[in-house]
Design a protein around this motif. Structure first.
Motif, mmCIF file in Angstrom:
data_model
loop_
_atom_site.group_PDB
_atom_site.id
_atom_site.type_symbol
_atom_site.label_atom_id
_atom_site.label_comp_id
_atom_site.label_asym_id
_atom_site.label_seq_id
_atom_site.Cartn_x
_atom_site.Cartn_y
_atom_site.Cartn_z
ATOM 1 N N ARG A 61 52.487 21.707 -76.722
ATOM 2 C CA ARG A 61 53.876 21.770 -77.337
ATOM 3 C C ARG A 61 54.027 23.252 -77.285
ATOM 4 O O ARG A 61 53.434 24.036 -77.692
ATOM 5 N N HIS A 68 57.693 25.272 -79.005
ATOM 6 C CA HIS A 68 58.841 25.176 -79.935
ATOM 7 C C HIS A 68 59.566 26.710 -79.767
ATOM 8 O O HIS A 68 59.196 27.572 -80.200
ATOM 9 N N TYR A 93 62.696 28.920 -80.943
ATOM 10 C CA TYR A 93 63.674 28.842 -82.163
ATOM 11 C C TYR A 93 64.662 29.942 -81.739
ATOM 12 O O TYR A 93 64.119 31.336 -81.781
ATOM 13 N N SER A 147 61.021 24.914 -91.377
ATOM 14 C CA SER A 147 61.015 24.299 -90.358
ATOM 15 C C SER A 147 59.898 24.609 -89.331
ATOM 16 O O SER A 147 59.109 23.749 -88.718
ATOM 17 N N GLU A 198 56.807 22.449 -90.148
ATOM 18 C CA GLU A 198 56.895 21.149 -89.785
ATOM 19 C C GLU A 198 56.329 21.034 -88.378
ATOM 20 O O GLU A 198 55.705 19.884 -88.085
ATOM 21 N N THR A 199 56.189 21.997 -87.520
ATOM 22 C CA THR A 199 55.607 21.994 -86.249
ATOM 23 C C THR A 199 54.482 21.730 -86.410
ATOM 24 O O THR A 199 53.497 21.429 -85.093
ATOM 25 N N GLU A 221 54.414 17.786 -86.588
ATOM 26 C CA GLU A 221 54.849 16.969 -85.348
ATOM 27 C C GLU A 221 55.815 17.615 -84.509
ATOM 28 O O GLU A 221 56.098 18.748 -84.697
ATOM 29 N N ASP A 222 56.016 17.085 -83.259
ATOM 30 C CA ASP A 222 56.903 17.683 -82.188
ATOM 31 C C ASP A 222 58.342 17.497 -82.614
ATOM 32 O O ASP A 222 58.922 16.551 -82.793
ATOM 33 N N ILE A 223 59.084 18.681 -82.902
ATOM 34 C CA ILE A 223 60.468 18.648 -83.089
ATOM 35 C C ILE A 223 61.226 19.240 -82.108
ATOM 36 O O ILE A 223 62.317 19.677 -82.407
ATOM 37 N N GLY A 224 60.849 19.206 -80.737
ATOM 38 C CA GLY A 224 61.648 19.441 -79.841
ATOM 39 C C GLY A 224 61.238 20.761 -79.284
ATOM 40 O O GLY A 224 60.818 21.749 -80.027
ATOM 41 N N PRO A 245 64.472 23.741 -81.444
ATOM 42 C CA PRO A 245 64.601 23.369 -82.863
ATOM 43 C C PRO A 245 65.714 24.109 -83.408
ATOM 44 O O PRO A 245 65.680 25.359 -83.007
#
Length: 375
Positions: free
Chosen positions: A122, A124, A126, A177, A180-181, A184-187, A190
Motif C-alpha cells: 500500500r 497513500h 496525501y 487520518s 488510520e492507514t 486499513e487501506d484508505i486509498g 486519502p
C-alpha cells in the motif's frame, strides 16, 4: 510496530511521532542529521514508513528536486531492496500546479506509485493543504502560525492580501487520518477535512480570541474550525502571559473573584467564605445559579419568594455536588466548618451593573424592597 518517520523533527513529523509513541509504537526518526548508514538500518527494520521530509522554501529551486524527488527515490530503492512496507507520503495540493515545488511533489508521488506496484504494498499519497496547529515556527510554517505568535505578544501585524482564501487543515486532523492507514487501506489519495477561509477572517478571529482573553471571556467553540483555531492560538501564548492575575474582592467575610464571563453562557466565579460566615441573603428575577463547593463544609438554604418553607442542603468538598439556585429563590450559603469554604459559582447571566438583578432578603425573614414595600 517499528515505524520510520522521515522529517521527524519538522512541524508535521513531530506531531506524527508523538501520536505514534502514544499509540504504543516504536518510532525510528530520520532527520537531516541522520547518517546514510543509520537511515538504511532504520528502513531495514521498518514495518511502516511515514515519509514526511521535504523541501518547500529553498534558496535554490534545484533543491526541490534533491529534497523531494531524489530523497524519495532513495527511500523507495532501499525499501524495494530489502524491506517493502506500506508508505504514507506527505504530498501537497500544489502537486497539480505548474511550479517547481508542485512539480517536485508530483514527481515524488510518481516514484512511490511505481514503488507500490513493484513492492505489491500500500501507498497513500496525501495532497495536503496549508496546515496549522501547535508547535509551528512563526514566519516559516504558515501565516496562521505567524499571526498567532504576533497577536499573542501584542505585536503589530501586516495583512498584505486580506481577501486571499486559504485552504486550511488542522494538523491533528491529518495525524488522525495518518494513523488510520496503520489499520486499513484508505486509498491512494486519502482526503482530510479542510476549511476555506479568508485571511482577514482568520486575523479577525484571532484578534477576537485575544480580546476575550483580556476580558476573561470564552469564545463560541461550536464550530470545528473555530475550536481548532482557538487551541492553536492559545498554544502560542508567551511565558509571561500563561498566568493571568484576577481581581479578588476581599473583605472580612472572605473574597469573591470573577473567573470567566461570557455574554451568552453566563459567568463563573470563585467565592471564599471564612468559618462562621454566611453569604448571599438575596434573590434574583432571572438569574439561575449553580453552586459547587470544592473545599470546606457548608450549608446552602433556599426559600421561594413569598413562601415560608426553607430547603437546607449540606455541602462539602469531600463529596462534590452541584446545588441549583433557581430564579425567584432567596438563598444563602453558610460556612459551618473550621476552614475556608470555597465555592465555584456559575450564573446564566454575566453581572451587569446597570441591572444587577439582585434583591436583598433573608432566607428566614421577609423580602423587603426599596421604599419598604414587601415583594
Amino acid at each position: 510496530m517499528d515505524i520510520v518517520v522521515t522529517g521527524a523533527n519538522g512541524f508535521l513529523g513531530r506531531h506524527v511521532a508523538h501520536a505514534l509513541q502514544a499509540a504504543g509504537h516504536h518510532v525510528l526518526p530520520i532527520t537531516k542529521q541522520t547518517s546514510p548508514s543509520a537511515r538504511s538500518e532504520m528502513l531495514r527494520r521498518a514495518d511502516f514508513v511515514f515519509h514526511l521530509a521535504g523541501v518547500n522554501r529553498p534558496d535554490d529551486p534545484a533543491e526541490f528536486t534533491v529534497g523531494n524527488v531524489d530523497l524519495t527515490e532513495l527511500i523507495a530503492t532501499e525499501l524495494l531492496s530489502y524491506n517493502p512496507v506500506p508508505v504514507v507520503f506527505a504530498s501537497s495540493t500544489q502537486a497539480l500546479a505548474a511550479n517547481p515545488y508542485g512539480e517536485s511533489k508530483r514527481a515524488a508521488e510518481d516514484v512511490l506509485v511505481v514503488y507500490g506496484e513493484r513492492a505489491e504494498t500500500r501507498v497513500h499519497l496525501y495532497r495536503l493543504p496549508n496546515l496549522f496547529g501547535k508547535w509551528g515556527r512563526p514566519f516559516y510554517n504558515s501565516a496562521v502560525t505567524t499571526f498567532c505568535h504576533q497577536i499573542a505578544r501584542g505585536e503589530a501585524i501586516t495583512v498584505t492580501d486580506p481577501e486571499r482564501v486559504l485552504t486550511l487543515a488542522h494538523v491533528d486532523t491529518v495525524v488522525t487520518s495518518f494513523l488510520e492507514t496503520l489499520r486499513e487501506d484508505i486509498g491512494l489519495y486519502p482526503s482530510v477535512e479542510a476549511h476555506d477561509v479568508r485571511l482577514i477572517d482568520v486575523v479577525r478571529t484571532l484578534e477576537t480570541f485575544e480580546a476575550m482573553r483580556q476580558a476573561r471571556g470564552v469564545p463560541d467553540l461550536a464550530d470545528a474550525f473555530t475550536k481548532q483555531l482557538y487551541s492553536t492560538y492559545t498554544s502560542y501564548l508567551p511565558r509571561e502571559r500563561i498566568v493571568t492575575p484576577l481581581t479578588m474582592h476581599r473583605d472580612a467575610r472572605g473574597s469573591f473573584t470573577e473567573f470567566l464571563k461570557t455574554p451568552d453562557r453566563g459567568q463563573v466565579s470563585i467565592n471564599v467564605a471564612r468559618p462562621g460566615i454566611t453569604k448571599g441573603e438575596h434573590w434574583h428575577d432571572t438569574k439561575h445559579e449553580q453552586f459547587l463547593v470544592v473545599s470546606g463544609e457548608g450549608v446552602i438554604r433556599l426559600r421561594p419568594v413569598g413562601m415560608e418553607e426553607i430547603m437546607t442542603f449540606h455541602v462539602s468538598g469531600e463529596t462534590l455536588e452541584v446545588v441549583d439556585i433557581p430564579a425567584g429563590y432567596v438563598h444563602n450559603i453558610e460556612n459551618v466548618g473550621t476552614t475556608d469554604l470555597v465555592t465555584v459559582m456559575w450564573v446564566n447571566e454575566p453581572f451587569d451593573p446597570s441591572r444587577p438583578d439582585t434583591f436583598a432578603a433573608t432566607v428566614d425573614g421577609q423580602e423587603v424592597m426599596e421604599g419598604g414595600e414587601a415583594r
